[in-house]
Design a protein around this motif. Structure first.
Motif, PDB file in Angstrom:
ATOM      1  N   TYR A 329       0.846  -1.198   0.000  1.00 41.16           N
ATOM      2  CA  TYR A 329       0.000   0.000   0.000  1.00 41.16           C
ATOM      3  C   TYR A 329       0.880   1.247   0.000  1.00 41.16           C
ATOM      4  O   TYR A 329       1.863   1.329   0.739  1.00 41.16           O
ATOM      5  CB  TYR A 329      -0.937   0.000   1.207  1.00 41.16           C
ATOM      6  N   PHE A 331       1.452   5.270   0.540  1.00 41.45           N
ATOM      7  CA  PHE A 331       0.969   6.379   1.369  1.00 41.45           C
ATOM      8  C   PHE A 331       1.814   7.621   1.111  1.00 41.45           C
ATOM      9  O   PHE A 331       3.004   7.529   0.771  1.00 41.45           O
ATOM     10  CB  PHE A 331       1.049   6.027   2.858  1.00 41.45           C
ATOM     11  N   GLN A 357      -3.074  10.418  -2.359  1.00 40.48           N
ATOM     12  CA  GLN A 357      -3.191  11.042  -1.043  1.00 40.48           C
ATOM     13  C   GLN A 357      -4.563  10.803  -0.415  1.00 40.48           C
ATOM     14  O   GLN A 357      -4.676  10.616   0.802  1.00 40.48           O
ATOM     15  CB  GLN A 357      -2.929  12.548  -1.175  1.00 40.48           C
ATOM     16  N   SER A 360      -6.738   4.758  -0.587  1.00 41.17           N
ATOM     17  CA  SER A 360      -5.856   3.687  -0.127  1.00 41.17           C
ATOM     18  C   SER A 360      -5.696   2.693  -1.265  1.00 41.17           C
ATOM     19  O   SER A 360      -6.652   2.020  -1.657  1.00 41.17           O
ATOM     20  CB  SER A 360      -6.457   3.007   1.104  1.00 41.17           C
ATOM     21  N   GLU A 391       5.647   6.387   1.396  1.00 40.50           N
ATOM     22  CA  GLU A 391       5.849   5.292   2.335  1.00 40.50           C
ATOM     23  C   GLU A 391       5.064   4.092   1.824  1.00 40.50           C
ATOM     24  O   GLU A 391       3.988   4.247   1.229  1.00 40.50           O
ATOM     25  CB  GLU A 391       5.355   5.671   3.739  1.00 40.50           C
ATOM     26  N   ARG A 393       3.527   0.185   2.929  1.00 43.00           N
ATOM     27  CA  ARG A 393       3.203  -0.707   4.045  1.00 43.00           C
ATOM     28  C   ARG A 393       2.553  -1.974   3.508  1.00 43.00           C
ATOM     29  O   ARG A 393       1.891  -1.955   2.468  1.00 43.00           O
ATOM     30  CB  ARG A 393       2.243  -0.022   5.023  1.00 43.00           C
ATOM     31  N   GLN A 396      -2.953  -1.839   5.130  1.00 46.85           N
ATOM     32  CA  GLN A 396      -3.492  -0.496   5.237  1.00 46.85           C
ATOM     33  C   GLN A 396      -4.216  -0.331   6.570  1.00 46.85           C
ATOM     34  O   GLN A 396      -4.661  -1.290   7.184  1.00 46.85           O
ATOM     35  CB  GLN A 396      -4.458  -0.221   4.092  1.00 46.85           C
ATOM     36  N   ARG A 400      -8.218   4.633   8.143  1.00 44.56           N
ATOM     37  CA  ARG A 400      -7.807   5.548   7.082  1.00 44.56           C
ATOM     38  C   ARG A 400      -8.411   5.139   5.745  1.00 44.56           C
ATOM     39  O   ARG A 400      -8.852   5.980   4.956  1.00 44.56           O
ATOM     40  CB  ARG A 400      -6.288   5.567   6.975  1.00 44.56           C
TER      41      ARG A 400
END
Length: 547
Positions: A329, A331, A357, A360, A391, A393, A396, A400
């Protein structure tokens, strides 16, 4: 008593726009002679009075130069948000007026016309001894603070993988300080950083290829005699070369500010190209002197350079370089969000960043929702990853993700309720079938029901409604006949006719330039708007025949 308040009065909005295109956009203001009644304080509050928007200010400004004729040069460290917004509103109004005049046929839009070939960027350097260039006298160049024994705030090798993220971090944190770049052969280049970007450089030993006068000579902006005369003035009066050029009448102070900015950019690019050696950065409260140019937008320069490098890569190599990120994911951290104004993204690049932005996504999903082509999307992502802009990940955040999806639904509902079928599919009313289909596929991927599983029932119902509206809009706009009939319902006929004529004119200009793609697009859209006009159809055939 020192003057602590000043007003720059513009006679017309045109005078302001000309000033904005030059100095103001560089963070500089030149107060004409007679503006101040007395000696200015080192810092003062400035107001700009611009017809028709009135007074802008107060603006904190620093005095950087007082000319012999009484004019005063100011630097604006940071424009107040309210002032920036009012200037942006004025520039947008000017753009709207231009577009209106273009649509009315009273102006020709020259933005698609290529600029004439530029003069050669360089000329042969003067033969040794032909132009007097003595060894640098004591005191020449910017003063370097004595930092012996002071531990730097950061250090690393000049490998781009280490230096570039550091430069981005300095920009995000608006650092002021000294960047020291050393080479194995002993050369040291000092970069003076102000609020996140370089404002000047000093190289030891002196590199004549970076000297202001030599750069101007090679660019054919000054003669050999003028170069020699400037050096004589420097030796005689102990001044800097820019001051000598002003004294000679070679350039004005505003021109000097612009030239120094270009010199700083040139040296910075050379410094980036040299990847051997080490660097250190010392943060400073203030620099040893006030520099005339505004700080370079380092993030924008690095980004544009990396995008170009990525576009020059083979497609397989570029996509393979992103393989490890595909199922992670993506970010946008807060520090990167703060850099967006400094990145100078194109409109479609900005839309891509906004999409990332506000939602997700796994990186592989970004391709299907990007307004850019697949290749350009990959190039932009590669460049921003190299700058540590994102960033990644493995998972998620549910909270968010739900908030982002709800914001996406709300935005689309607003478009549907307030707009036409063109707005629903996010295409211009002057669109052709290929553009309609491409937009439809992108939005159907963005609002696929599987993506919204786990959302509240109201959100699921909204997604179903959105997909229904997308299908309805596509059914109308994907059919050429229905699209033209619908266009007549929502757009004035005179506007359609005038736009077709303007597109045909732009197509003719593109044919003259032998620009097949642009000519074909213009004539195809002219035929789209006015299919009954034979000249437009003939123009489309001529455009397609270009090689």
């Amino acid at each position: 008593m020192a003057v602590r308040r000043a007003t720059r009065q513009y006679r017309s909005v045109v005078e302001f726009l000309e000033d904005h295109a030059g100095l103001l956009s560089q963070g500089m203001v030149l107060l004409p002679a007679g503006t101040l009644d007395g000696e200015p304080a080192p810092e003062l509050k400035l107001d700009l009075v611009v017809p028709p928007i009135g007074r802008l200010g107060p603006i904190l400004a620093q005095v950087v130069h007082r000319a012999a004729d009484g004019s005063v040069a100011l630097r604006v460290p940071e424009w107040p948000a309210s002032v920036e917004q009012r200037i942006a509103d004025l520039l947008q109004a000017v753009d709207d007026l231009r577009d209106w005049f273009v649509e009315q046929g009273q102006l020709v839009d020259a933005r698609g016309v290529p600029a004439p070939p530029a003069e050669p960027a360089s000329a042969p350097a003067p033969p040794p001894g032909d132009a007097a260039r003595p060894a640098r006298p004591a005191g020449r160049g910017f003063a370097v603070p004595d930092l012996r024994g002071v531990e730097p705030d950061a250090r690393g090798s000049r490998d781009p993988a280490e230096l570039r993220p550091a430069l981005i971090r300095f920009a995000a944190e608006r650092r002021t300080g000294l960047l020291t770049l050393t080479r194995p052969d002993g050369q040291v280049r000092y970069g003076f950083w102000y609020q996140g970007g370089p404002v000047g450089f000093r190289t030891e030993p002196l590199d004549e290829g970076e000297v202001l006068g030599v750069l101007l000579y090679k660019a054919r902006q000054i003669s050999k005699e003028q170069l020699r005369e400037s050096l004589e003035i420097m030796q005689k009066e102990g001044c800097r070369q820019g001051e000598a050029f002003i004294q000679m009448g070679v350039m004005t102070f505003p021109q000097l500010v612009m030239v120094l900015g270009k010199q700083t950019e040139f040296v910075f690019q050379r410094a980036l190209a040299d990847t051997t050696g080490e660097w250190t950065f010392h943060s400073l409260d203030t620099l040893p002197e006030r520099f005339l140019p505004s700080p370079l937008k380092v993030p924008a320069m690095l980004f544009r350079s990396l995008v170009q490098q990525a576009r020059e890569m083979k497609s397989d190599t570029l996509y393979a370089s992103l393989k490890d990120y595909l199922d992670r994911y993506i970010f946008l951290p807060e520090s990167s969000a703060g850099l967006i104004p400094d990145m100078r993204f194109s409109p479609n690049e900005a839309r891509l960043i906004e999409t990332i932005q506000n939602n997700s996504w796994r990186l592989r999903e970004v391709y299907s929702v990007s307004p850019l082509s697949r290749a350009m999307t990959a190039a932009v992502l590669r460049a921003l990853i190299d700058l540590d802009f994102f960033e990644f990940r493995a998972e998620q955040s549910d909270q968010r993700a739900r908030a982002a999806l709800q914001a996406l639904i709300d935005r689309k509902k607003d478009q549907i309720f307030k707009g036409s079928h063109f707005d629903v599919l996010e295409v211009h009313w002057i669109c052709i079938t290929e553009e309609v289909d491409r937009a439809y596929q992108r939005l159907k991927s963005e609002f696929t029901p599987a993506r919204f599983q786990g959302m509240p029932p109201t959100a699921i119902a909204d997604v179903s409604m959105i997909n229904q509206k997308l299908d309805e809009a596509h059914a109308v706009l994907s059919d050429p006949h229905r699209r033209r009939e619908y266009r007549k319902e929502v757009v004035e006929e005179s506007k359609i006719v005038e736009s077709a004529a303007l597109l045909a004119k732009q197509g003719e200009m593109a044919v003259l330039r032998n620009d097949r793609d642009h000519a074909t697009t213009c004539f195809a859209k002219a035929v789209e708007l006015a299919p009954g006009i034979g000249d437009y159809r003939a123009g489309l055939q001529r455009a397609r025949a270009l090689r």
